[in-house]
Design a protein around this motif. Structure first.
Motif, mmCIF file in Angstrom:
data_model
loop_
_atom_site.group_PDB
_atom_site.id
_atom_site.type_symbol
_atom_site.label_atom_id
_atom_site.label_comp_id
_atom_site.label_asym_id
_atom_site.label_seq_id
_atom_site.Cartn_x
_atom_site.Cartn_y
_atom_site.Cartn_z
ATOM 1 N N THR A 46 0.958 -1.206 0.015
ATOM 2 C CA THR A 46 0.135 0.124 -0.032
ATOM 3 C C THR A 46 0.985 1.161 -0.049
ATOM 4 O O THR A 46 0.534 2.294 -0.602
ATOM 5 N N LEU A 47 1.893 1.390 0.695
ATOM 6 C CA LEU A 47 2.810 2.651 0.796
ATOM 7 C C LEU A 47 3.626 2.612 -0.564
ATOM 8 O O LEU A 47 3.677 3.663 -1.092
ATOM 9 N N GLY A 48 3.726 1.350 -1.256
ATOM 10 C CA GLY A 48 4.566 1.408 -2.504
ATOM 11 C C GLY A 48 3.667 1.961 -3.510
ATOM 12 O O GLY A 48 4.006 2.837 -4.291
ATOM 13 N N ILE A 49 2.413 1.543 -3.696
ATOM 14 C CA ILE A 49 1.543 2.173 -4.659
ATOM 15 C C ILE A 49 1.296 3.451 -4.382
ATOM 16 O O ILE A 49 0.777 4.136 -5.622
ATOM 17 N N ALA A 50 1.387 3.899 -3.340
ATOM 18 C CA ALA A 50 1.103 5.393 -2.957
ATOM 19 C C ALA A 50 2.399 5.996 -3.084
ATOM 20 O O ALA A 50 2.329 7.319 -3.042
ATOM 21 N N ARG A 51 3.703 5.722 -3.428
ATOM 22 C CA ARG A 51 4.526 6.255 -3.675
ATOM 23 C C ARG A 51 5.242 6.832 -2.431
ATOM 24 O O ARG A 51 6.096 7.670 -2.526
ATOM 25 N N GLN A 52 4.761 6.251 -1.123
ATOM 26 C CA GLN A 52 5.386 6.822 0.018
ATOM 27 C C GLN A 52 6.721 6.274 0.260
ATOM 28 O O GLN A 52 7.568 6.902 1.046
ATOM 29 N N LEU A 53 7.037 4.948 -0.358
ATOM 30 C CA LEU A 53 8.412 4.455 -0.140
ATOM 31 C C LEU A 53 9.434 5.236 -0.713
ATOM 32 O O LEU A 53 10.626 4.764 -0.762
ATOM 33 N N GLU A 54 9.276 6.070 -1.691
ATOM 34 C CA GLU A 54 10.197 6.875 -2.074
ATOM 35 C C GLU A 54 10.658 7.797 -1.057
ATOM 36 O O GLU A 54 11.910 8.289 -1.172
#
Length: 326
Positions: A46-54
């Motif tokens: 979920t964090l990844g597809i929301a681009r939070q893991l950038e």
């Protein structure tokens, strides 16, 4: 070795449209009776597809109880902090936690710190007195000694994806561009968020933690596959688990020495995960060491394997209490 950390301000986490293998990775997994097992890696996705893991490096995540898991992050702006995600029968706890991360501020973290919610170098969102972490002092930090000096610590970097599909753009960035200032945090994120399809549903991430800037531990739980055509040997199963253990768990340590490049890590792990959904038990010939309820892969162990025994034992005890209780 060049080290850098890219931070980005994320405006919101409005759920993007899920399509293709993103749906496979998140939505087709057969549910288990352990909520935390179903939702730990879904939360990272979920964090990844929301681009939070950038902007957030994942330093560790693990199942605490059947209805609770923990995740520790490092931010260039906020430092090192952890959150505990509890099951919410009335809503999507993972999505709510992701939204909360977007709104997290340095003032809120300061309030947590002022309340004394600090343990093992991590500032927590609640009193962590009863929380068991993998670290006795603190998670690894950039500049700590490397454990695999002969490994390849390089990662490819490409411009941000311009795919018009926001989900595809996020996945493109996850798999080729997001490079944090520790090899292990980048590799761990890539490993968790790499899609594998239907056969992946036999496995669940149950614990992962950074041991050094260039190595991390990764523990998966294999749900007991019952039914025709499945490998079922009661004698062998008994030899691979502790008394009373419901789920078989596999652990390995990953470093540039064991997975020398980004492409090698992803390709090898993808192939192994696909096989994991077919063959059972997984890799019995390579997972020879049963320690505290986890079968450890010792084919090409990094130096960290010999120095992280206490952390592995602590996490194994947590998982045994959380997953094997009747």
């Amino acid at each position: 070795m060049e080290e850098w950390f890219e931070a980005r301000v994320l405006p919101s986490t409005t759920p993007p449209r899920r399509s293709g293998w993103v749906s496979l990775a998140l939505e087709i997994l057969a549910p288990t009776d352990v909520w935390a097992l179903d939702n730990l890696d879904r939360f990272i996705w979920t964090l990844g597809i929301a681009r939070q893991l950038e902007s957030l490096a994942v330093l560790g995540c693990w199942v605490i109880s059947p209805t609770r898991f923990a995740a520790v992050f490092r931010s260039a702006e906020l430092g090192t902090f952890g959150i505990v995600v509890d099951q919410d029968p009335e809503g999507d706890a993972g999505r709510a936690a992701a939204d909360r991360l977007v709104a997290l501020s340095s003032a809120e973290l300061a309030a947590w710190r002022d309340r004394g919610w600090v343990k093992d170098g991590v500032v927590w969102d609640r009193d962590p007195a009863a929380l068991v972490t993998p670290w006795q002092e603190r998670p690894p930090e950039p500049g700590d000694p490397l454990r695999s000096p002969d490994g390849d610590h390089s990662w490819s970097r490409q411009p941000p994806s311009t795919d018009p599909d926001p989900v595809e753009a996020a996945i493109n960035d996850l798999q080729r561009r997001v490079v944090h200032d520790m090899w292990s945090s980048t590799a761990l994120t890539l490993l968790i968020t790499y899609p594998t399809g239907y056969r992946r549903s036999a496995l669940r991430l149950s614990a992962a933690w950074l041991c050094a800037p260039d190595s991390f531990a990764y523990v998966e739980t294999h749900l007991w596959p019952r039914g025709p055509g499945r490998f079922q040997d009661p004698v062998l199963l008994e030899s691979l688990r502790l008394p009373g253990q419901r789920f078989l768990r596999f652990g390995e340590y990953i470093s540039p020495r064991t997975s020398p490049a980004q492409s090698a890590l992803i390709c090898a792990r993808h192939a192994e995960m696909e096989l994991d959904g077919i063959a059972y038990p997984r890799g019995v010939d390579q997972y020879r060491t049963l320690r505290d309820g986890i079968l450890w892969d010792e084919r090409i162990p990094p130096v960290t394997y010999r120095t992280d025994r206490d952390a592995a034992s602590r996490m194994a005890a947590v998982l045994h209490a959380a997953l094997d209780a009747t």
